[in-house]
Design a protein around this motif. Structure first.
Motif, PDB file in Angstrom:
ATOM      1  N   ARG A  96      30.890  -8.411  -1.371  1.00  0.00           N
ATOM      2  CA  ARG A  96      32.052  -8.638  -2.239  1.00  0.00           C
ATOM      3  C   ARG A  96      32.604 -10.050  -2.052  1.00  0.00           C
ATOM      4  O   ARG A  96      33.020 -10.695  -3.012  1.00  0.00           O
ATOM      5  N   MET A  97      32.595 -10.525  -0.809  1.00  0.00           N
ATOM      6  CA  MET A  97      33.062 -11.883  -0.559  1.00  0.00           C
ATOM      7  C   MET A  97      32.155 -12.908  -1.238  1.00  0.00           C
ATOM      8  O   MET A  97      32.629 -13.886  -1.834  1.00  0.00           O
ATOM      9  N   ALA A  98      30.862 -12.699  -1.180  1.00  0.00           N
ATOM     10  CA  ALA A  98      29.917 -13.631  -1.804  1.00  0.00           C
ATOM     11  C   ALA A  98      30.095 -13.638  -3.316  1.00  0.00           C
ATOM     12  O   ALA A  98      30.077 -14.707  -3.945  1.00  0.00           O
ATOM     13  N   ARG A  99      30.293 -12.466  -3.937  1.00  0.00           N
ATOM     14  CA  ARG A  99      30.504 -12.414  -5.376  1.00  0.00           C
ATOM     15  C   ARG A  99      31.803 -13.108  -5.774  1.00  0.00           C
ATOM     16  O   ARG A  99      31.873 -13.798  -6.787  1.00  0.00           O
ATOM     17  N   ALA A 156      34.285 -30.419 -12.793  1.00  0.00           N
ATOM     18  CA  ALA A 156      35.228 -30.514 -11.676  1.00  0.00           C
ATOM     19  C   ALA A 156      35.791 -29.143 -11.368  1.00  0.00           C
ATOM     20  O   ALA A 156      35.998 -28.313 -12.253  1.00  0.00           O
ATOM     21  N   LEU A 157      36.041 -28.907 -10.090  1.00  0.00           N
ATOM     22  CA  LEU A 157      36.668 -27.659  -9.671  1.00  0.00           C
ATOM     23  C   LEU A 157      38.157 -27.709  -9.970  1.00  0.00           C
ATOM     24  O   LEU A 157      38.770 -28.781  -9.953  1.00  0.00           O
ATOM     25  N   PRO A 158      38.786 -26.593 -10.238  1.00  0.00           N
ATOM     26  CA  PRO A 158      40.224 -26.600 -10.501  1.00  0.00           C
ATOM     27  C   PRO A 158      40.981 -27.046  -9.264  1.00  0.00           C
ATOM     28  O   PRO A 158      40.633 -26.693  -8.136  1.00  0.00           O
ATOM     29  N   ARG A 186      32.247 -16.396  -8.176  1.00  0.00           N
ATOM     30  CA  ARG A 186      33.150 -16.420  -9.315  1.00  0.00           C
ATOM     31  C   ARG A 186      34.078 -17.637  -9.240  1.00  0.00           C
ATOM     32  O   ARG A 186      34.344 -18.298 -10.240  1.00  0.00           O
ATOM     33  N   ILE A 187      34.582 -17.950  -8.047  1.00  0.00           N
ATOM     34  CA  ILE A 187      35.458 -19.103  -7.884  1.00  0.00           C
ATOM     35  C   ILE A 187      34.693 -20.385  -8.176  1.00  0.00           C
ATOM     36  O   ILE A 187      35.208 -21.302  -8.822  1.00  0.00           O
ATOM     37  N   ALA A 188      33.442 -20.470  -7.735  1.00  0.00           N
ATOM     38  CA  ALA A 188      32.636 -21.672  -7.943  1.00  0.00           C
ATOM     39  C   ALA A 188      32.172 -21.803  -9.381  1.00  0.00           C
ATOM     40  O   ALA A 188      31.714 -22.860  -9.794  1.00  0.00           O
ATOM     41  N   GLY A 189      32.284 -20.756 -10.155  1.00  0.00           N
ATOM     42  CA  GLY A 189      31.907 -20.824 -11.557  1.00  0.00           C
ATOM     43  C   GLY A 189      30.447 -20.541 -11.813  1.00  0.00           C
ATOM     44  O   GLY A 189      29.957 -20.751 -12.911  1.00  0.00           O
ATOM     45  N   SER A 190      29.718 -20.090 -10.844  1.00  0.00           N
ATOM     46  CA  SER A 190      28.312 -19.780 -11.076  1.00  0.00           C
ATOM     47  C   SER A 190      28.158 -18.283 -11.254  1.00  0.00           C
ATOM     48  O   SER A 190      28.977 -17.494 -10.813  1.00  0.00           O
TER      49      SER A 190
END
Length: 153
Positions: A103-106, A142-144, A110-114
């Motif tokens: 769950r942490m990896a998913r 760019a990351l937020p 999601r945060i990284a946008g991939s």
């Protein structure tokens, strides 16, 4: 040949004394009892020996295979410490780190946008467009930016 008793023998003999050439009932009963006792003790030993494995299987433990291997090692090497360790592992609940880490990896994906399983994000490739030294490189995503909330004071 006469099958009569010896003259010095008493007239009443116990039932376990057989006549010459007869079947010794006491020896047959003792052999049967001995075979059954050996089989019963062996069955009890094997049932007791597989106790940790049965406990781990009934409880659907993650460490079931480890407990099974420890039981086999104990059986074939006669090192009883393996059996004790297997019993302790069968009685202890180990936490499932795989689900939490997944769950942490998913969430990080999601945060990284991939997307999950996106191999382009895992292995960066060389740019396919050849640019001259004067041209700037193509823009990257760019990351937020996270801005801390200001305090009212």
């Amino acid at each position: 040949m006469n099958a009569s008793l010896n003259a010095s023998a008493p007239h009443h003999l116990p039932a376990f004394i057989t006549s010459p050439g007869g079947t010794d009932v006491l020896a047959v009963a003792a052999a049967t009892l001995l075979i059954l006792a050996v089989l019963a003790v062996g069955l009890l030993f094997l049932r007791l020996h597989t106790l940790p494995e049965r406990i781990a299987h009934k409880g659907h433990k993650l460490q079931f295979e480890i407990v099974a291997v420890l039981g086999l090692l104990s059986l074939f090497t006669h090192v009883h410490l393996f059996w004790v360790i297997g019993l302790m592992l069968a009685l202890i609940d180990l936490p499932d780190f795989g689900g939490t880490l997944g769950r942490m990896a998913r969430a990080l994906e999601r945060i990284a946008g991939s997307r999950p399983g996106d191999e382009a994000a895992e292995t960066p490739e060389a740019p396919s467009v050849v640019t001259s030294p004067e041209e700037p490189p193509p823009p990257t995503r760019a990351l937020p930016r996270i801005v801390p909330a200001s305090t009212g004071s």
